[in-house]
Design a protein around this motif. Structure first.
Motif, PDB file in Angstrom:
ATOM      1  N   TYR A 200       0.821  -1.224   0.000  1.00 48.41           N
ATOM      2  CA  TYR A 200       0.000   0.000   0.000  1.00 48.41           C
ATOM      3  C   TYR A 200       0.852   1.271   0.000  1.00 48.41           C
ATOM      4  O   TYR A 200       0.706   2.118  -0.875  1.00 48.41           O
ATOM      5  N   TRP A 201       1.736   1.429   0.971  1.00 42.83           N
ATOM      6  CA  TRP A 201       2.529   2.655   1.048  1.00 42.83           C
ATOM      7  C   TRP A 201       3.695   2.633   0.072  1.00 42.83           C
ATOM      8  O   TRP A 201       4.118   3.681  -0.429  1.00 42.83           O
ATOM      9  N   GLU A 202       4.211   1.449  -0.222  1.00 42.67           N
ATOM     10  CA  GLU A 202       5.336   1.326  -1.139  1.00 42.67           C
ATOM     11  C   GLU A 202       4.919   1.735  -2.549  1.00 42.67           C
ATOM     12  O   GLU A 202       5.693   2.369  -3.274  1.00 42.67           O
ATOM     13  N   GLN A 203       3.659   1.429  -2.937  1.00 36.60           N
ATOM     14  CA  GLN A 203       3.140   1.863  -4.245  1.00 36.60           C
ATOM     15  C   GLN A 203       3.020   3.372  -4.307  1.00 36.60           C
ATOM     16  O   GLN A 203       2.985   3.959  -5.380  1.00 36.60           O
ATOM     17  N   ARG A 204       2.937   4.007  -3.130  1.00 37.46           N
ATOM     18  CA  ARG A 204       2.797   5.461  -3.065  1.00 37.46           C
ATOM     19  C   ARG A 204       4.145   6.141  -2.827  1.00 37.46           C
ATOM     20  O   ARG A 204       4.188   7.284  -2.387  1.00 37.46           O
ATOM     21  N   GLY A 205       5.219   5.415  -3.061  1.00 35.78           N
ATOM     22  CA  GLY A 205       6.552   6.029  -3.046  1.00 35.78           C
ATOM     23  C   GLY A 205       7.424   5.706  -1.848  1.00 35.78           C
ATOM     24  O   GLY A 205       8.596   6.068  -1.819  1.00 35.78           O
ATOM     25  N   TYR A 206       6.880   5.043  -0.850  1.00 37.39           N
ATOM     26  CA  TYR A 206       7.712   4.707   0.312  1.00 37.39           C
ATOM     27  C   TYR A 206       8.685   3.592  -0.050  1.00 37.39           C
ATOM     28  O   TYR A 206       8.369   2.702  -0.843  1.00 37.39           O
ATOM     29  N   ASN A 207       9.870   3.680   0.531  1.00 38.81           N
ATOM     30  CA  ASN A 207      10.976   2.762   0.238  1.00 38.81           C
ATOM     31  C   ASN A 207      10.587   1.315   0.520  1.00 38.81           C
ATOM     32  O   ASN A 207      10.063   1.013   1.590  1.00 38.81           O
ATOM     33  N   ASN A 208      10.855   0.443  -0.424  1.00 35.61           N
ATOM     34  CA  ASN A 208      10.443  -0.949  -0.251  1.00 35.61           C
ATOM     35  C   ASN A 208      11.349  -1.700   0.732  1.00 35.61           C
ATOM     36  O   ASN A 208      10.987  -2.755   1.218  1.00 35.61           O
ATOM     37  N   THR A 209      12.544  -1.158   1.013  1.00 39.80           N
ATOM     38  CA  THR A 209      13.437  -1.785   1.990  1.00 39.80           C
ATOM     39  C   THR A 209      13.049  -1.352   3.396  1.00 39.80           C
ATOM     40  O   THR A 209      12.998  -2.168   4.317  1.00 39.80           O
ATOM     41  N   ALA A 210      12.772  -0.042   3.581  1.00 42.20           N
ATOM     42  CA  ALA A 210      12.183   0.496   4.814  1.00 42.20           C
ATOM     43  C   ALA A 210      13.030   0.328   6.069  1.00 42.20           C
ATOM     44  O   ALA A 210      12.489   0.198   7.170  1.00 42.20           O
ATOM     45  N   ASP A 211      14.359   0.301   5.923  1.00 44.41           N
ATOM     46  CA  ASP A 211      15.202   0.217   7.116  1.00 44.41           C
ATOM     47  C   ASP A 211      15.095   1.502   7.931  1.00 44.41           C
ATOM     48  O   ASP A 211      15.206   2.591   7.364  1.00 44.41           O
ATOM     49  N   VAL A 212      14.883   1.374   9.248  1.00 45.72           N
ATOM     50  CA  VAL A 212      14.776   2.547  10.113  1.00 45.72           C
ATOM     51  C   VAL A 212      16.086   3.333  10.031  1.00 45.72           C
ATOM     52  O   VAL A 212      17.161   2.753  10.169  1.00 45.72           O
ATOM     53  N   GLY A 213      15.980   4.632   9.771  1.00 50.33           N
ATOM     54  CA  GLY A 213      17.170   5.473   9.616  1.00 50.33           C
ATOM     55  C   GLY A 213      17.567   5.610   8.157  1.00 50.33           C
ATOM     56  O   GLY A 213      18.304   6.520   7.796  1.00 50.33           O
ATOM     57  N   GLY A 214      17.067   4.740   7.314  1.00 51.01           N
ATOM     58  CA  GLY A 214      17.377   4.809   5.883  1.00 51.01           C
ATOM     59  C   GLY A 214      16.369   5.687   5.153  1.00 51.01           C
ATOM     60  O   GLY A 214      15.560   6.370   5.763  1.00 51.01           O
ATOM     61  N   LEU A 215      16.443   5.651   3.832  1.00 50.71           N
ATOM     62  CA  LEU A 215      15.563   6.470   2.997  1.00 50.71           C
ATOM     63  C   LEU A 215      14.094   6.134   3.247  1.00 50.71           C
ATOM     64  O   LEU A 215      13.735   4.969   3.345  1.00 50.71           O
ATOM     65  N   GLU A 216      13.261   7.180   3.291  1.00 52.76           N
ATOM     66  CA  GLU A 216      11.828   6.948   3.463  1.00 52.76           C
ATOM     67  C   GLU A 216      11.123   6.859   2.120  1.00 52.76           C
ATOM     68  O   GLU A 216      10.143   6.129   1.967  1.00 52.76           O
ATOM     69  N   PHE A 217      11.618   7.641   1.155  1.00 52.96           N
ATOM     70  CA  PHE A 217      10.991   7.642  -0.172  1.00 52.96           C
ATOM     71  C   PHE A 217      11.974   7.179  -1.221  1.00 52.96           C
ATOM     72  O   PHE A 217      13.174   7.278  -1.047  1.00 52.96           O
ATOM     73  N   GLU A 218      11.445   6.699  -2.330  1.00 52.73           N
ATOM     74  CA  GLU A 218      12.306   6.389  -3.468  1.00 52.73           C
ATOM     75  C   GLU A 218      11.541   6.708  -4.746  1.00 52.73           C
ATOM     76  O   GLU A 218      10.327   6.795  -4.750  1.00 52.73           O
ATOM     77  N   ARG A 219      12.297   6.905  -5.812  1.00 56.19           N
ATOM     78  CA  ARG A 219      11.658   7.126  -7.123  1.00 56.19           C
ATOM     79  C   ARG A 219      11.132   5.812  -7.619  1.00 56.19           C
ATOM     80  O   ARG A 219      11.848   4.827  -7.643  1.00 56.19           O
ATOM     81  N   ILE A 220       9.866   5.794  -8.019  1.00 55.60           N
ATOM     82  CA  ILE A 220       9.337   4.542  -8.584  1.00 55.60           C
ATOM     83  C   ILE A 220       8.660   4.825  -9.911  1.00 55.60           C
ATOM     84  O   ILE A 220       8.438   5.958 -10.280  1.00 55.60           O
TER      85      ILE A 220
END
Ligand SMILES: Nc1nc2c(c(=O)[nH]1)N[C@H]1C(S)=C(S)[C@@H](COP(=O)(O)O)O[C@H]1N2
Ligand SMILES: [Mo]
Length: 220
Positions: A200-220
C-alpha cells in the motif's frame, strides 16, 4: 507561623503530589488482562500512550472463524486457526515501532516465529519475497531471508495482553528495524513469491526496503 509558611505547607501536602500523581497512568486493562509496562528490567510504553496508524480504522476479526492462509511458492498451502497458532512455540521480545511520521514506542511483543509457520508449509527454493495481506485491504512485503535470519514473529500479544481489535487482532508482523508500514496488522494471508512486490505505502513512493534510519521515499 506566617501565612506564607502555611500556604507553602498546604501546597507541599496537597497540590504538588496530586499534580504529579494524576499525570502518571498505571498499566491498562484490556479484555480482563492487565498489561505489563516493564520486562527484563526495561520499561515499555503503556498501550494508552502508544500511537497507532491505519488506512481504514479498526477491523473486528472473529476469533472462531479466523484463518491465516499461507500460499504461493510453498510446498503445501495451509490455513491455520487462531488456536493452532497459539499452540506453536511462543517468542517474546522488546521491539520499537518507528513510524515515518516521526513517532515511535517501545513494547513487548509475543507471538509465533514466521519460520515455524513456514516449517509446516515448506517453502519452494525460488521463493524470495513474502507478501502480507490484511483484512482492511492493506498489504506489504518483506524479504524471506530477513524474516528467517532475524527470527521475525507475528505477534498475538502486546505488553502481555491479547492484541486489541483496534491494534491488529489477531496478528501483527513485528518487523524489527523496519519502518512501521512494514508492520502489517490484521494479517489474513501470507503469500510467497519469486518477485519484488510493492504494498500500500510502497506503491505510493515509500521505500520498499524500509530500514529505520534509511531512505523513506524512493523514485518509482
Ligand atoms: N492492516 C494494516 N496494517 C498496518 C497499517 C494499516 O493501515 N493497515 N498501517 C501501518 C503503519 S503506517 C504503521 S506506523 C503501523 C502502526 O502500528 P500500530 O497501530 O501498532 O502503532 O501499522 C502498520 N500496519
Ligand atoms: Mo506508519
Amino acid at each position: 507561623m506566617k501565612l506564607i509558611h502555611l500556604f507553602l505547607i498546604i501546597s507541599v501536602i496537597f497540590v504538588i503530589p496530586s499534580g504529579c500523581v494524576s499525570e502518571k497512568k498505571g498499566p491498562g486493562v484490556y479484555d480482563n488482562q492487565t498489561e505489563n509496562i516493564s520486562y527484563q528490567g526495561k520499561s515499555l510504553t503503556p498501550i494508552s500512550e502508544q500511537r497507532s496508524r491505519d488506512i481504514k480504522g479498526a477491523q473486528y476479526i472473529d476469533r472462531e472463524s479466523y484463518r491465516l492462509q499461507i500460499d504461493g511458492l510453498v510446498e503445501t498451502p495451509l490455513n491455520f486457526t487462531y488456536e493452532e497458532i497459539l499452540k506453536l512455540p511462543e517468542t517474546s521480545k522488546i521491539v520499537d515501532l518507528n513510524c515515518v511520521e516521526g513517532w515511535s514506542f517501545t513494547a513487548k511483543w509475543t507471538g509465533v516465529k514466521i519460520a515455524d509457520l513456514f516449517n509446516k508449509t515448506g517453502t519452494l527454493e525460488n521463493s524470495t519475497t513474502v507478501i502480507f495481506y490484511s483484512a482492511d485491504g492493506y498489504s506489504t512485503s518483506i524479504d524471506l531471508d530477513y524474516l528467517l535470519k532475524n527470527n521475525i514473529i507475528l505477534a498475538y500479544r502486546l505488553n502481555d495482553v491479547t492484541l486489541p481489535h483496534d491494534r491488529g487482532f489477531p496478528l501483527q508482523l513485528v518487523a524489527e528495524s523496519k519502518y512501521g508500514y512494514k508492520w502489517a496488522k490484521w494479517v489474513v494471508r501470507i503469500e510467497l513469491s519469486d518477485s519484488p512486490y510493492r504494498g500500500y505505502w510502497e506503491q505510493r513512493g515509500y521505500n520498499n526496503t524500509a530500514d529505520v534510519g534509511g531512505l523513506e521515499f524512493e523514485r518509482i
